[in-house]
Design a protein around this motif. Structure first.
Motif, PDB file in Angstrom:
ATOM      1  N   LYS A 158      -4.511   0.964  -7.818  1.00 23.15           N
ATOM      2  CA  LYS A 158      -4.506   1.863  -6.666  1.00 23.15           C
ATOM      3  C   LYS A 158      -3.989   3.252  -7.022  1.00 23.15           C
ATOM      4  O   LYS A 158      -4.187   4.200  -6.247  1.00 23.15           O
ATOM      5  N   TRP A 184       1.867   3.221  -3.354  1.00 25.24           N
ATOM      6  CA  TRP A 184       0.753   3.871  -4.035  1.00 25.24           C
ATOM      7  C   TRP A 184       0.239   5.056  -3.234  1.00 25.24           C
ATOM      8  O   TRP A 184      -0.129   6.096  -3.805  1.00 25.24           O
ATOM      9  N   GLU A 190       0.825  -1.215   0.000  1.00 22.80           N
ATOM     10  CA  GLU A 190       0.000   0.000   0.000  1.00 22.80           C
ATOM     11  C   GLU A 190       0.856   1.260   0.000  1.00 22.80           C
ATOM     12  O   GLU A 190       0.463   2.295  -0.538  1.00 22.80           O
TER      13      GLU A 190
END
Length: 255
Positions: free
Chosen positions: A211, A168, A165
């Protein structure tokens, strides 16, 4: 800002080299075997190296550069920036007087030709109009990607990573990106190996790329030698809405 690909492969042979990107003529992102594409004069212009992680294919040229450029560096040291864990790995396992002399102590500690500087994830470093931002990624050892911006133009490099995560989220803090250099080391047939080694394959990359909140040109790096064609075919199939190209040594991007 000019970005020259010196090496971007997941291995070596007479046609490919491992990761190193030359930004303008004075900054390296990673220092794999691709550095050997530079003349000694070109190497002598490099002032800063930003390292993504400690694996050999990304750091192999640093000790050799310190030795080769020793006389040129006595007045102006070569500065290596990396995560604290990466700096420690370089100190413990390369510049340890067993694998290689400790150039952070040569010719003496006060005037050493090599400096290892901690750069924490989330921090930025500005040098002559280029802003280099360190971004945490997800690899088998602590790793960072980098986003580089100058005069309103920017590119980013993922380093070695798999599903995450943090990359992004960091990229989405900005409104745009001109180029994204990102790895896909394995083909989809080796997805379990990719997960074990903390690398992307086309399917894992496609699942993460959604994303990103804006479109950019996607440049695929770190392909395993001999598997480039199938990995690129799978990337194009998995991500048809993106502009995708295969990075190769000697690619040059003017931003």
């Amino acid at each position: 800002m000019k970005v020259r690909v010196l090496g971007c492969s997941g291995g070596i042979n007479q046609n490919v080299a491992t990761t190193s990107f030359l930004v303008d003529d004075d900054i390296l992102i990673d220092a794999g075997t691709g550095v050997c594409e530079l003349s000694q004069e070109e190497m002598s212009r490099i002032k800063h190296i930003f390292v993504t992680h400690s694996h050999l294919d990304h750091v192999a040229s640093i000790p050799l550069m310190a030795d080769t450029l020793f006389d040129d560096l006595t007045a102006d040291p070569l500065i290596v920036h990396a995560l604290p864990e990466t700096i420690k790995a370089l100190q413990d396992h390369i510049f340890n007087w067993t694998i290689w002399p400790d150039f952070t102590e040569l010719p003496n500690r006060a005037d050493a030709v090599l400096r290892l500087e901690v750069m924490s994830a989330g921090s930025s470093f500005e040098y002559l109009g280029r802003v280099i931002e360190s971004i945490q990624v997800n690899h088998s050892v602590p790793g960072a990607g980098y986003r580089v911006e100058s005069a309103g133009k920017s590119f980013a490099f993922s380093g070695d990573t798999t599903s995450n995560e943090s990359l992004w989220m960091a990229l989405n803090k900005h409104d745009s990106l001109d180029l994204l250099f990102i790895e896909s080391a394995f083909a989809d047939e080796d997805i379990e190996l990719a997960r074990l080694a903390y690398h992307y394959c086309p399917k894992l990359l496609a699942d993460d790329l959604i994303k990103l909140k804006y479109k950019t040109k996607i440049c695929i790096s770190h392909l395993k030698p001999g598997h480039e064609e199938v990995i690129m075919q799978q990337c194009e199939k998995a991500m048809p809405e993106w502009e995708i190209l295969q990075l190769t040594s000697d690619d040059v991007f003017d931003l």
